[in-house]
Write a protein that holds these residues in place. Structure first.
Motif, PDB file in Angstrom:
ATOM      1  N   GLY A   1      -9.371 -21.716  10.542  1.00 24.22           N
ATOM      2  CA  GLY A   1      -9.971 -22.933  10.006  1.00 24.22           C
ATOM      3  C   GLY A   1      -9.384 -23.475   8.718  1.00 24.22           C
ATOM      4  O   GLY A   1     -10.071 -24.167   7.970  1.00 24.22           O
ATOM      5  N   TYR A   2      -8.118 -23.218   8.461  1.00 18.75           N
ATOM      6  CA  TYR A   2      -7.508 -23.761   7.238  1.00 18.75           C
ATOM      7  C   TYR A   2      -7.441 -25.283   7.265  1.00 18.75           C
ATOM      8  O   TYR A   2      -7.465 -25.924   6.222  1.00 18.75           O
ATOM      9  CB  TYR A   2      -6.128 -23.135   6.997  1.00 18.75           C
ATOM     10  N   ASP A   3      -7.383 -25.879   8.466  1.00 23.62           N
ATOM     11  CA  ASP A   3      -7.404 -27.336   8.556  1.00 23.62           C
ATOM     12  C   ASP A   3      -8.743 -27.887   8.066  1.00 23.62           C
ATOM     13  O   ASP A   3      -8.794 -28.900   7.365  1.00 23.62           O
ATOM     14  CB  ASP A   3      -7.090 -27.809   9.973  1.00 23.62           C
ATOM     15  N   LEU A   4      -9.839 -27.205   8.377  1.00 24.13           N
ATOM     16  CA  LEU A   4     -11.156 -27.618   7.891  1.00 24.13           C
ATOM     17  C   LEU A   4     -11.244 -27.485   6.373  1.00 24.13           C
ATOM     18  O   LEU A   4     -11.782 -28.362   5.691  1.00 24.13           O
ATOM     19  CB  LEU A   4     -12.262 -26.794   8.557  1.00 24.13           C
ATOM     20  N   LEU A   5     -10.703 -26.406   5.839  1.00 29.28           N
ATOM     21  CA  LEU A   5     -10.698 -26.232   4.388  1.00 29.28           C
ATOM     22  C   LEU A   5      -9.888 -27.336   3.714  1.00 29.28           C
ATOM     23  O   LEU A   5     -10.320 -27.897   2.705  1.00 29.28           O
ATOM     24  CB  LEU A   5     -10.133 -24.859   4.003  1.00 29.28           C
ATOM     25  N   ALA A   6      -8.722 -27.665   4.267  1.00 27.61           N
ATOM     26  CA  ALA A   6      -7.893 -28.724   3.684  1.00 27.61           C
ATOM     27  C   ALA A   6      -8.640 -30.050   3.690  1.00 27.61           C
ATOM     28  O   ALA A   6      -8.670 -30.766   2.680  1.00 27.61           O
ATOM     29  CB  ALA A   6      -6.568 -28.844   4.441  1.00 27.61           C
ATOM     30  N   GLU A   7      -9.270 -30.370   4.800  1.00 30.52           N
ATOM     31  CA  GLU A   7     -10.034 -31.624   4.884  1.00 30.52           C
ATOM     32  C   GLU A   7     -11.167 -31.651   3.863  1.00 30.52           C
ATOM     33  O   GLU A   7     -11.384 -32.641   3.168  1.00 30.52           O
ATOM     34  CB  GLU A   7     -10.586 -31.794   6.298  1.00 30.52           C
ATOM     35  N   THR A   8     -11.881 -30.552   3.745  1.00 25.48           N
ATOM     36  CA  THR A   8     -13.001 -30.464   2.807  1.00 25.48           C
ATOM     37  C   THR A   8     -12.529 -30.599   1.365  1.00 25.48           C
ATOM     38  O   THR A   8     -13.108 -31.343   0.578  1.00 25.48           O
ATOM     39  CB  THR A   8     -13.759 -29.135   3.000  1.00 25.48           C
ATOM     40  N   TRP A   9     -11.452 -29.890   1.003  1.00 27.59           N
ATOM     41  CA  TRP A   9     -10.956 -29.946  -0.379  1.00 27.59           C
ATOM     42  C   TRP A   9     -10.412 -31.344  -0.703  1.00 27.59           C
ATOM     43  O   TRP A   9     -10.571 -31.821  -1.814  1.00 27.59           O
ATOM     44  CB  TRP A   9      -9.929 -28.841  -0.630  1.00 27.59           C
TER      45      TRP A   9
ATOM     46  N   ASN B   1       3.729 -23.418  11.971  1.00 25.12           N
ATOM     47  CA  ASN B   1       3.683 -24.799  11.481  1.00 25.12           C
ATOM     48  C   ASN B   1       2.262 -25.341  11.460  1.00 25.12           C
ATOM     49  O   ASN B   1       1.925 -26.172  10.616  1.00 25.12           O
ATOM     50  CB  ASN B   1       4.590 -25.700  12.323  1.00 25.12           C
ATOM     51  N   ALA B   2       1.430 -24.884  12.376  1.00 25.68           N
ATOM     52  CA  ALA B   2       0.046 -25.349  12.433  1.00 25.68           C
ATOM     53  C   ALA B   2      -0.763 -24.877  11.230  1.00 25.68           C
ATOM     54  O   ALA B   2      -1.762 -25.494  10.885  1.00 25.68           O
ATOM     55  CB  ALA B   2      -0.621 -24.876  13.725  1.00 25.68           C
ATOM     56  N   VAL B   3      -0.350 -23.789  10.570  1.00 32.16           N
ATOM     57  CA  VAL B   3      -1.055 -23.342   9.360  1.00 32.16           C
ATOM     58  C   VAL B   3      -0.338 -23.779   8.093  1.00 32.16           C
ATOM     59  O   VAL B   3      -0.978 -23.947   7.060  1.00 32.16           O
ATOM     60  CB  VAL B   3      -1.317 -21.816   9.336  1.00 32.16           C
ATOM     61  N   ARG B   4       0.949 -23.991   8.156  1.00 26.30           N
ATOM     62  CA  ARG B   4       1.683 -24.418   6.958  1.00 26.30           C
ATOM     63  C   ARG B   4       1.220 -25.793   6.481  1.00 26.30           C
ATOM     64  O   ARG B   4       1.070 -26.018   5.288  1.00 26.30           O
ATOM     65  CB  ARG B   4       3.201 -24.442   7.212  1.00 26.30           C
ATOM     66  N   GLU B   5       0.999 -26.715   7.407  1.00 23.56           N
ATOM     67  CA  GLU B   5       0.603 -28.068   7.036  1.00 23.56           C
ATOM     68  C   GLU B   5      -0.734 -28.081   6.294  1.00 23.56           C
ATOM     69  O   GLU B   5      -0.834 -28.662   5.212  1.00 23.56           O
ATOM     70  CB  GLU B   5       0.568 -28.968   8.287  1.00 23.56           C
ATOM     71  N   PRO B   6      -1.802 -27.416   6.790  1.00 22.37           N
ATOM     72  CA  PRO B   6      -3.054 -27.383   6.012  1.00 22.37           C
ATOM     73  C   PRO B   6      -2.899 -26.678   4.660  1.00 22.37           C
ATOM     74  O   PRO B   6      -3.531 -27.073   3.680  1.00 22.37           O
ATOM     75  CB  PRO B   6      -4.037 -26.626   6.907  1.00 22.37           C
ATOM     76  N   LEU B   7      -2.050 -25.661   4.595  1.00 20.21           N
ATOM     77  CA  LEU B   7      -1.827 -24.978   3.318  1.00 20.21           C
ATOM     78  C   LEU B   7      -1.156 -25.912   2.320  1.00 20.21           C
ATOM     79  O   LEU B   7      -1.512 -25.928   1.140  1.00 20.21           O
ATOM     80  CB  LEU B   7      -0.988 -23.713   3.528  1.00 20.21           C
ATOM     81  N   GLU B   8      -0.200 -26.693   2.793  1.00 20.87           N
ATOM     82  CA  GLU B   8       0.443 -27.665   1.915  1.00 20.87           C
ATOM     83  C   GLU B   8      -0.558 -28.722   1.440  1.00 20.87           C
ATOM     84  O   GLU B   8      -0.535 -29.137   0.281  1.00 20.87           O
ATOM     85  CB  GLU B   8       1.623 -28.324   2.645  1.00 20.87           C
ATOM     86  N   ARG B   9      -1.437 -29.152   2.330  1.00 22.09           N
ATOM     87  CA  ARG B   9      -2.475 -30.111   1.947  1.00 22.09           C
ATOM     88  C   ARG B   9      -3.396 -29.515   0.888  1.00 22.09           C
ATOM     89  O   ARG B   9      -3.756 -30.189  -0.083  1.00 22.09           O
ATOM     90  CB  ARG B   9      -3.281 -30.539   3.175  1.00 22.09           C
TER      91      ARG B   9
ATOM     92  N   VAL C   1     -17.050 -15.907  -0.256  1.00 28.91           N
ATOM     93  CA  VAL C   1     -15.921 -15.806   0.657  1.00 28.91           C
ATOM     94  C   VAL C   1     -16.169 -16.771   1.806  1.00 28.91           C
ATOM     95  O   VAL C   1     -17.281 -16.822   2.356  1.00 28.91           O
ATOM     96  CB  VAL C   1     -15.761 -14.359   1.180  1.00 28.91           C
ATOM     97  N   LEU C   2     -15.144 -17.543   2.171  1.00 32.42           N
ATOM     98  CA  LEU C   2     -15.253 -18.533   3.244  1.00 32.42           C
ATOM     99  C   LEU C   2     -14.592 -18.003   4.510  1.00 32.42           C
ATOM    100  O   LEU C   2     -13.445 -17.560   4.483  1.00 32.42           O
ATOM    101  CB  LEU C   2     -14.567 -19.834   2.830  1.00 32.42           C
ATOM    102  N   LEU C   3     -15.322 -18.074   5.623  1.00 31.11           N
ATOM    103  CA  LEU C   3     -14.802 -17.676   6.932  1.00 31.11           C
ATOM    104  C   LEU C   3     -15.073 -18.819   7.919  1.00 31.11           C
ATOM    105  O   LEU C   3     -15.949 -18.706   8.783  1.00 31.11           O
ATOM    106  CB  LEU C   3     -15.471 -16.384   7.421  1.00 31.11           C
TER     107      LEU C   3
END
Length: 192
Positions: free
Chosen positions: A91-99, A121-129, A158-160
């Motif tokens: 769920g790193y994409d959800l975290l990126a959107e929320t932040w 690549n699917a996790v790198r993009e949210p991490l960069e965001r 802690v977020l899961l």
């Protein structure tokens, strides 16, 4: 055989047959919850033994401020953590959107763990965001249990936000260290 994840979350079409064969071959299959037991029974026709998820001792003990200082993080303000291996289903994409939505109001987010996703690549993009928000600290290397426990102790929660889940060692470590956990309602996380 301990089935922490009954089937890999980043799996191929062949994994169901392969893991069913493993579970039928083992003398005993251990799982950490009733949901996983149901999944093993359905997949392989095997009745597993449900055992509690154990947290290894000794636990890292420190105050929140000591833990943050040891990690080189600010000792004041709110901080949340997303920890462990970085994989797409977490769920790193959800975290990126929320932040991004929270902007400057967002608490500091510590992301600690090694990127091991098959879909890197699917996790790198949210991490960069997340990094672009200026409200995230990314430590994307291998983290030992002691490192993760120190990060848990440093956190307010802690977020899961997992899209799918099995039992989470991080959830149990956070509980053992007295740190709240905010998780998705993925079946086995919710049951835990």
């Amino acid at each position: 055989w301990t089935a922490h994840d009954v089937l890999p979350f980043e799996r191929t079409e062949l994994d169901a047959a392969r893991f069913a064969a493993i579970y039928r071959t083992a003398d005993l299959v251990l799982v950490h919850g009733p949901g996983a037991a149901d999944e093993v029974r359905s997949l392989a026709g095997v009745k597993p033994l449900v055992v509690e998820h154990v947290v290894a001792e000794p636990l890292v003990r420190a105050t929140r401020e000591e833990a943050r200082s040891r990690l080189g993080l600010p000792t004041d303000g709110r901080m949340l953590a997303a920890l462990g291996f970085v994989r797409e289903y977490k769920g790193y994409d959800l975290l990126a959107e929320t932040w991004e939505l929270l902007g400057e109001r967002a608490p500091l987010l510590l992301v600690m763990g090694e990127v091991v996703s098959a879909a890197e690549n699917a996790v790198r993009e949210p991490l960069e965001r997340l990094e672009r928000t200026g409200r995230a600290v990314l430590r994307l290397d291998y983290a030992s249990d002691a490192d993760l426990q120190l990060a848990i102790t440093a956190s307010d929660a802690v977020l899961l936000p997992y899209k799918v889940s099995s039992e989470s060692g991080l959830l149990h470590q956070a509980r053992a260290l007295g740190v709240p956990v905010l998780s998705s309602d993925a079946t086995q996380l919710a049951a835990a």
